[in-house]
Design a protein around this motif. Structure first.
Motif, mmCIF file in Angstrom:
data_model
loop_
_atom_site.group_PDB
_atom_site.id
_atom_site.type_symbol
_atom_site.label_atom_id
_atom_site.label_comp_id
_atom_site.label_asym_id
_atom_site.label_seq_id
_atom_site.Cartn_x
_atom_site.Cartn_y
_atom_site.Cartn_z
ATOM 1 N N VAL A 56 0.820 -1.204 0.000
ATOM 2 C CA VAL A 56 0.000 0.000 0.000
ATOM 3 C C VAL A 56 0.860 1.263 0.000
ATOM 4 C CG1 VAL A 56 -0.245 0.185 2.504
ATOM 5 C CG2 VAL A 56 -2.069 1.016 1.028
ATOM 6 N N ASP A 80 -10.796 3.274 2.577
ATOM 7 C CA ASP A 80 -10.396 1.965 2.063
ATOM 8 C C ASP A 80 -10.065 1.984 0.572
ATOM 9 O OD1 ASP A 80 -9.831 -0.689 2.748
ATOM 10 O OD2 ASP A 80 -11.775 -1.396 2.040
ATOM 11 N N HIS A 131 -7.579 1.329 -1.135
ATOM 12 C CA HIS A 131 -6.260 0.724 -1.231
ATOM 13 C C HIS A 131 -6.009 0.254 -2.664
ATOM 14 C CE1 HIS A 131 -8.157 -3.217 -1.238
ATOM 15 N NE2 HIS A 131 -8.793 -2.908 -0.104
ATOM 16 N N TYR A 174 -5.599 5.692 1.601
ATOM 17 C CA TYR A 174 -4.445 4.806 1.455
ATOM 18 C C TYR A 174 -3.503 5.320 0.367
ATOM 19 C CZ TYR A 174 -5.683 1.036 4.645
ATOM 20 O OH TYR A 174 -5.942 0.294 5.777
#
Length: 309
Positions: free
Chosen positions: A118, A168, A170, A228
């Motif tokens: 990430v 989220d 990612h 992220y």
């Protein structure tokens, strides 16, 4: 935007127990299955939100807000399958198309060998993928003034992330579609369950709604939401990710902010209220509404002075 039709659609719940189970989906942390309508042959992803969370309603509400803003998105609807409650989403690419996720795309622009993590999802690497590999807007998405390319549409995804406090995004929660006519396109935005305070308890939400402590209020909570996406070794906040990538195409950034300006506070309340009470409590709705209005205000603070109403 047909807001009345959208809100009717968001309130629907359907039973897909008669659909055929094709296989289980291994990616992700939630229980997922691919199912098929035996009549039409259309395939759907059925996802079950984790117990004690609002993942199901967060997914559907985020979809509704994306539709209201004109952000290309996977579709989500409340559904039950063999006694389990979840959401169902039609496959957003054709049988002859293929989906490549961000982690694989980042490998193509990353000078370091080995598996992408990430932390490799930086502003620079994402923009390189969007401009040098994908280039084209999502399939079937209309062009808007100053919003026509993959990068320009991705800026809209980041505005949505900030609006809903999605933490989220990612490297496997965005991607590219390779179509049957051998062209590359940005995939619609998908997987927004980790948003809108989905994992806060009813008690925690009520405390934040009622507190007089500004450091604990909803407005403080949203300011902590992190993306992220990284820059200079730092994990950016959702609004920072939107600002940094948006600054690379200011006209597109301002075009998305104009669309947000046109989605009024009343419209947002209407979308939230359309979620059935069987799925979302009044406390959930109060908290989500305040979160959205707070983020909308922060985002609109980025509009150029001459373009503010």
């Amino acid at each position: 935007m047909d807001l009345p039709q959208l809100t009717r659609d968001l309130g629907r719940e359907t039973d897909v127990s008669g659909y055929d189970l094709i296989h289980f989906e291994p990616l992700g942390s939630k229980e997922k299955s691919w199912i098929e309508d035996p009549t039409s042959g259309e395939r759907y992803l059925f996802k079950v939100g984790r117990p004690g969370t609002g993942e199901n309603w967060a997914e559907v509400l985020a979809f509704g807000l994306a539709k209201a803003l004109g952000v290309p998105t996977a579709e989500y609807q409340f559904a039950s399958f063999n006694g389990k409650q979840g959401v169902v989403s039609p496959m957003f690419f054709g049988d002859d198309d293929s989906l490549t996720l961000g982690n694989e795309l980042l490998l193509k622009v990353n000078s370091r060998t080995g598996e992408v993590t990430v932390k490799d999802q930086t502003v620079t690497s994402i923009v390189a993928v969007l401009e040098k590999i994908i280039c084209n807007k999502p399939p079937s998405a209309p062009s808007y003034p100053n919003v026509k390319t993959a990068l320009q549409f991705f800026i809209g995804y980041l505005m949505l992330d900030c609006l809903i406090s999605n933490q989220d995004r990612h490297e496997e929660n965005w991607g590219m579609i390779f179509t049957r006519d051998k062209t590359y396109h940005l995939a619609p935005t998908f997987d927004h369950a980790a948003s809108l305070g989905f994992n806060l308890s009813q008690e925690a939400k009520r405390e934040r709604l009622d507190t007089k402590d500004k450091g604990y209020a909803v407005e403080s909570f949203v300011n902590k939401a992190k993306s992220y996406i990284h820059s200079e070794g730092k994990r950016l906040k959702t609004i920072e990710a939107f600002e940094k990538i948006g600054a690379l195409d200011e006209s597109a950034m301002q075009a998305w902010l104009e669309r947000l300006q046109n989605l009024s506070e009343t419209d947002i309340r209407t979308v939230v209220d359309s979620i059935p009470d069987t799925q979302m409590t009044q406390t959930d709705k109060e908290f989500a509404t305040r979160l959205l209005l707070s983020n909308r205000s922060r985002l609109l603070g980025l509009r150029k002075a001459g373009e503010k109403q």
